[in-house]
Design an enzyme around this catalytic site. Structure first.
Site, PDB file in Angstrom:
ATOM      1  CD  GLN B 238      24.131 -15.876 -40.817  1.00 38.60           C
ATOM      2  OE1 GLN B 238      25.400 -16.043 -39.936  1.00 38.60           O
ATOM      3  NE2 GLN B 238      23.266 -15.419 -40.404  1.00 38.60           N
ATOM      4  NE  ARG B 385      20.359 -14.266 -30.506  1.00 45.94           N
ATOM      5  CZ  ARG B 385      20.589 -14.809 -30.251  1.00 45.94           C
ATOM      6  NH1 ARG B 385      21.586 -15.936 -29.543  1.00 45.94           N
ATOM      7  NH2 ARG B 385      19.340 -15.607 -29.558  1.00 45.94           N
ATOM      8  CB  CYS B 386      23.460  -6.385 -34.211  1.00 42.73           C
ATOM      9  SG  CYS B 386      23.668  -4.786 -35.109  1.00 42.73           S
ATOM     10  CD  GLU B 761      19.455  -9.718 -35.157  1.00 45.45           C
ATOM     11  OE1 GLU B 761      20.123  -9.950 -36.162  1.00 45.45           O
ATOM     12  OE2 GLU B 761      18.420  -8.518 -35.644  1.00 45.45           O
TER      13      GLU B 761
END
Ligand SMILES: Cc1cc2nc3c(=O)[nH]c(=O)nc-3n(C[C@H](O)[C@H](O)[C@H](O)COP(=O)(O)OP(=O)(O)OC[C@H]3O[C@@H](n4cnc5c(N)ncnc54)[C@H](O)[C@@H]3O)c2cc1C
Lengths: 284, 807
Positions: B238, B385-386, B761
């Site tokens: 990522q 996803r935060c 997110e």
């Protein structure tokens, strides 16, 4: 997720398959749809040097109905069970159950033979077969024999099938009456937290005959004779249902897992059975 | 050209497919046809395959590793152990959180699934067989999986390598299993307020351990070119540039001799930010063997050994006046980090941005302390996803509000509205030091309540409770409310860095002579649709159609340096860089147009896709014409070409927010549920592509649904992972996924070039408390205050049973 090495065999007929089992002995296993066996091999929980694929044996496929006698070839897929209208009208509980197994993809390849021969307490068909009082037809080097589904299961993955035998078909008498297969699961593709197969025959206002079997609540499927007896001859009032549930609860022995603790499973088993009885009775 | 029938400004705007357009995702053409190119699709000549021998134990001494049988298997090329890596000093590696982590077991193992040896073979199947032949002699040690027990005086020593070290990367360590204590806010003032408050609600809120579980697991292909000395690593990264820098620092190979490529990535959600032993071992194996080496995890390895998320025990106290005005908030977190502190947080923030925990509320004083603890569990603690523990913070405050509402006997919607930061208070400085850039919470909240018919729902719920009490039904209704405030777009280099690397991002644009373009960014899409949306940002900035702009990311040899994609930072940071680079292009284009039209720069105005002479709109040069001229016409005082680069260091974070409502039916007998309605209003500032926003919201809500209702990484007392396959680890399919209604308000970020805030997110951050609050709300009339997630069937049944509802 990579299995150990194995030899792949695809015998053309039953005799050749039985011969292969004899030749390779303990090193051989038959594979049907592979949706129970292959995952075990990939996890290396099963190492099988010789895999005997039954796909080419056409004699093991198909559903035949003769009066009220139903015979289902071992290699019949769950999708084929669902699609068969004759079966659905004579013994609709098969479709109702098969639709609650796994997901459509699994059902296109998973077979009834594999499902009942596997001996996994999580499989749905074994309890159903017990509920229907089905017979399992086994073919081996010494010929054919039939074993009652109610006697077939000894403990998890241990059945009365001999290593050299192949299950060729299941057979049962359709009884008519009301039916229900009620299953609680966590999600699509999950095995039952608890499931109940119920068949009830109604004579005017009373229940003349009832059969109750439970899935995944012991190391084997549980046909609860006492639960069925508790309903037979009654008008299925609340006290009768209570008695049936109490009888069933005395027959099961669930263990704790990620689906929940024992207490929860026993609770859900009761709820599920009540719902199954209510639905079967309403259809009887 | 100017003679052509003029097309309207509206039509020209539409042709650009720029900001605000629901342009279809250009990526999907290849994804939906099976033409994606993922790491496992990379096949190089002579490639070898790696596989791990992993520990079956959660805590054990490794007394010996016998690799002779494995090495004797035909096709096996090498078996690496810590002993082989030690001379290179690669048997341990630094984590992104200032700790270090074993690459291969060095004398002991600390969690189930830990990497012990790396087998390399010329065939994937042989590698798997050989891994079984490696004989490891373990001596089992006592296991701790509970962070509270880990801090007891007699707890087993997990990290013997840290023996005697009383301080770590984040200050003092007060126990051998303690990692750090991190604090924010004013402890004393908070304690004083709480001590003298009218009402105080206290509760332990647990956000359980879970896992991002991307569809594609982690993996890489490392290829050392022995001739030119260049190392190429393809992988599920990522943050490819960070991987390059770390690889260079670790290996001593100069950074220009390393090329890191992230091809298509099948979901990351934070799981693919960190550096894993598989990457290091593949690189070493490639250097040793001179051949490319591929390593791809299977699903069980992904779930048991790569970065988990959450696992926060949050003990909260919230105080208020009798009429419901919040006066203070305190929180102490016991954070279970597993065996190594391998979070991927900015260096200064070992608990991420947890101090956004005051949420959407105007809370005058607050204090938070976070204790990081080692246990015998897998390392990680990534975002999922935060943005850096924002989910935990949002869940904490949104639960505390509900608990306070119970304590006050007040409606939870009203309590929220009473305490929201008001529109005119922005920019708002929170008690824990964040400057919220913008917001309009009351408008969003009122819109949400009106949309779902809040009053009617409450009435229906009350009637249902009565019917339940009369024995007429066994189902209850829960109304789950959430108003969340996110903090994304890390971040300003002055206080955000990872391993010393500032968290800016970048964009480089090259316009071709015929008026199409390629833009490269320092981020990397994992499904977010960057190739679609970044082209839209640029289209609006430079007046060329999005269809004529290719977006490239993920190849460190070509892309400008950036910190990658996670924490919803791509649009806030790289998206801003794209806009700024676009503006540089436009500035030069203006000079070119002025020359061509023989006017002064200042006499021109920008008009969608062209510069036109002010007051004489029929005299113009389109961007296409300008692009051609920039290369082919000698313009005095100007270099040929039309290119720009921008490195964007954001002045602040952005603060997206939203109002979610979940209406749930719960079956008290079986513990099962049905989501009747889920309404999600998101305010992510300027909306670049509404269709992509909707997709992001649907995806994030589905993850939130999974987390709240069933998904977990569970361990037994001896450290076995109980949820290592998708049979037990819940990943919703189309059957389970609820139906969602999406909505929006639009409050642009005042400091972002196009006002965008990020949305990837928010639905996960806000969704979890909405689902969880619905479960709690259903049982509120019967006295429930707090029940830990996940709210799967048996746990919901247990709530009912413990409240005496199950006879
Ligand atoms: C994701 C998933 C979810 C599932 N969910 C469910 C579920 O909810 N309920 C459920 O009941 N099942 C479920 N299953 C199992 C599925 O129904 C299997 O297909 C079935 O249990 C086995 O059938 P098979 O044909 O695939 O057998 P195989 O996997 O090929 O064989 C299973 C076992 O039976 C033996 N065997 C197979 N056929 C014969 C034969 N004719 N004679 C002798 N021995 C034989 C094999 O040697 C093997 O030991 C699920 C499977 C998956 C992958």
């Amino acid at each position: 997720m990579i299995p150990a090495a194995f030899e792949y065999h695809r015998p053309p007929d039953l005799a050749a398959a039985i011969a292969a089992l004899r030749d390779y002995g303990d090193d051989a296993r038959v594979v049907a749809g592979g949706h129970s066996l292959i995952p075990m091999m990939k996890l290396r929980m099963a190492e099988i040097p010789h895999l005997i694929d039954l796909q080419a044996i056409t004699a093991l496929k198909g559903i035949s109905i003769d009066g009220s006698t139903v015979r289902i070839g071992a290699m019949t897929t769950q999708a084929e069970l669902i699609a068969h209208d004759g079966l659905a009208s004579l013994a609709p509980i098969l479709r109702e159950t098969a639709l609650q197994i796994a997901d459509p993809q699994v059902r296109y390849v998973g077979t009834i033979g594999g499902n009942v021969a596997n001996g996994d307490p999580g499989n749905d068909m074994p309890a159903l077969m017990q509920c229907l009082d089905a017979g399992f037809i086994l073919a081996g080097p010494d010929g054919e024999r039939t074993v009652s589904a109610r006697e077939f299961y000894q403990s998890a993955y241990v059945t009365l099938r001999e290593d050299g035998e192949i299950l060729t078909a299941v057979s049962f008498e359709a009884t008519g009456g009301g039916h229900a297969y009620e299953k609680q699961k966590r999600k699509i593709g999950d095995y039952a937290t608890a499931a109940a197969a119920v068949l009830m025959v109604k004579d005017k206002t009373a229940c003349s005959r009832a059969s109750v079997a439970m899935t995944n609540l012991s190391d084997v499927p549980v046909w609860s004779k006492a639960a069925g007896d508790a309903l037979a001859g009654t008008s299925c009032g609340p006290a009768d249902i209570d008695a049936a549930v109490a009888a069933m609860l005395a027959d099961i022995a669930p263990t704790a897992d990620n689906r929940g603790p024992v207490e929860f499973k026993r609770h859900v088993a009761g709820v599920i059975l009540r719902r199954a009885i209510a639905r079967a009775w309403s259809r009887a | 050209m100017n003679e052509m029938a003029p097309i309207s400004r509206e039509e020209r705007t539409q042709n650009l497919k720029g900001l605000g357009c629901s342009r279809k995702r250009v990526e999907d053409v290849r994804f939906t046809q099976g033409k994606g190119n993922y790491v496992d699709d990379v096949k190089l000549p002579g490639m070898l395959y790696g596989d791990f021998v992993r520990s079956p134990y959660a805590h054990a001494r490794v007394k010996s590793v016998d690799k002779s049988a494995a090495l004797a298997l035909p096709g096996v090329v090498a078996v690496l152990t810590a002993e082989d890596l030690a001379p290179l000093n690669l048997h341990w590696m630094p984590t992104l959180a200032g700790d270090k982590q074993m690459v291969l077991a060095d004398g002991k193992v600390l969690f189930q699934g830990q990497e012990v040896a790396f087998v390399v073979a010329n065939d994937r199947y042989v590698a798997a067989d050989a891994a079984e032949l490696v004989v490891v002699d373990y001596e089992e040690l006592p296991v701790v999986t509970d962070p509270f027990k880990a801090l007891e005086p007699g707890a087993p020593v997990l990290r013997e390598d840290l023996e005697g070290q009383t301080s770590g990367a984040h200050g003092e360590r007060r126990h051998h299993n303690h990692i750090f204590l991190w604090e924010a806010g004013d402890r004393q003032a908070t304690e004083e307020v709480i001590a003298s408050a009218d009402v105080v609600a206290e509760e332990m809120i647990y956000y359980h351990r879970t896992h991002p579980c991307p569809l594609e697991t982690c993996g890489c292909v490392a290829s050392m070119d022995a001739v030119n000395g260049k190392l190429t690593v393809y992988g599920t990264f990522q943050a490819p540039h960070v991987v390059r820098t770390v690889a260079s620092l670790l290996s001593g190979i100069e950074e220009h001799k390393i090329r890191v490529v992230s091809p298509d990535i099948g979901g990351g959600f934070g799981n693919k930010v960190g550096v894993y032993p598989g990457y290091v071992c593949s690189i070493v194996a490639s250097i040793v063997t001179g051949k490319p080496v591929k390593w791809i995890e299977d699903r069980m390895e992904n779930l048991t050994a790569t970065a988990f998320a959450r696992d926060y025990w949050m003990k909260g106290r919230i105080s208020a006046t009798k009429d419901g005005r919040i006066t203070g908030l305190a929180c102490h977190v016991t954070a279970d980090h597993g065996a190594f502190d391998a979070c991927a947080d900015p260096t200064k923030f070992p608990a991420g941005f947890f101090h956004i925990m005051t949420g959407s509320y105007d809370i005058p004083v607050a204090h938070v302390g976070v204790d990081g603890v080692y246990t015998n569990k897998a390392p990680g603690g990534v975002a999922y996803r935060c943005s850096f523990r924002v989910t935990e913070a949002a869940y904490f405050i949104e639960r505390m509000i509900e608990v306070l509402a119970i304590e006050l006997g007040m409606d939870a919607a009203e309590l929220r509205a009473k305490n929201f930061i008001r529109k005119e208070q922005f920019p708002y400085m929170s008690a824990l030091g964040w400057e919220y850039d913008s917001g309009d919470y009351h408008t969003a909240w009122n819109k949400a309540l009106a949309a779902i018919g809040y009053e009617d729902l409450r009435r229906e719920q009350a009637e249902r409770v009565e019917a339940f009490r009369r024995g007429e039904t066994r189902k209850l209704i829960g109304i789950g409310l959430t108003h969340f405030t996110e903090i994304v777009g890390a971040g300003p280099v002055k206080n955000c860095d990872i391993l010393g690397m500032g968290m800016f991002d970048s964009c480089e644009i090259r316009i071709h002579p015929t008026g199409s373009a390629v833009a490269r960014l320092g981020t990397i899409s994992q499904g977010q649709g960057h190739a679609t949306t970044f082209a839209q940002i640029l289209a609006s900035e430079i007046g060329l159609s999005a269809d004529s702009i290719t977006i490239e990311e993920g190849d460190t040899d070509t892309a400008p340096y950036g910190l990658g994609t996670y924490g919803s930072r791509s649009t806030p940071v790289a998206g801003a860089a794209a806009a700024m680079a676009g503006r540089k292009i436009r500035a030069k284009a203006q000079m070119i147009a002025a020359y061509l039209l023989e006017v002064h720069d200042g006499d021109l105005e920008w008009d969608v896709d062209r510069f036109a002479v002010k007051g004489a709109p029929e005299r113009f040069k389109t961007m296409k014409e300008i692009a051609y001229a920039s290369y082919n016409q000698a313009i005095p005082g100007l270099e040929p070409g039309l290119e720009a680069v921008s490195y964007y260091d954001p002045p602040n974070m952005t603060y997206p927010f939203g109002a979610y409502v979940c209406v749930m039916e719960l079956d008290v007998d079986t513990g099962s549920h049905e989501i009747r309605q889920f309404y999600a209003l998101d305010d992510c500032g300027t909306r670049i592509n509404p269709m992509i926003i909707e997709g992001q919201v649907h995806g994030g809500l589905t993850e939130a649904y999974a987390i709240a209702m069933a998904q977990e990484i569970a361990y037994d007392e001896i450290g076995n992972v109980k949820t290592a396959t998708l049979m037990d680890f819940f990943l919703p399919t189309s059957f389970e996924t609820p139906h969602y209604t999406t909505d929006f308000t639009e409050t642009p970020s005042p400091h972002h070039p196009i006002g965008a805030k990020g949305v990837g997110e928010s639905p996960n951050v806000g969704g979890v408390p909405a689902f969880s609050n619905a479960v709690h709300d259903a049982f509120r009339p019967f006295g429930l205050r707090q029940a830990h997630m996940p709210h799967d069937q048996w746990r919901v049944w247990k709530i009912a049973r413990d409240l005496g509802l199950n006879g």
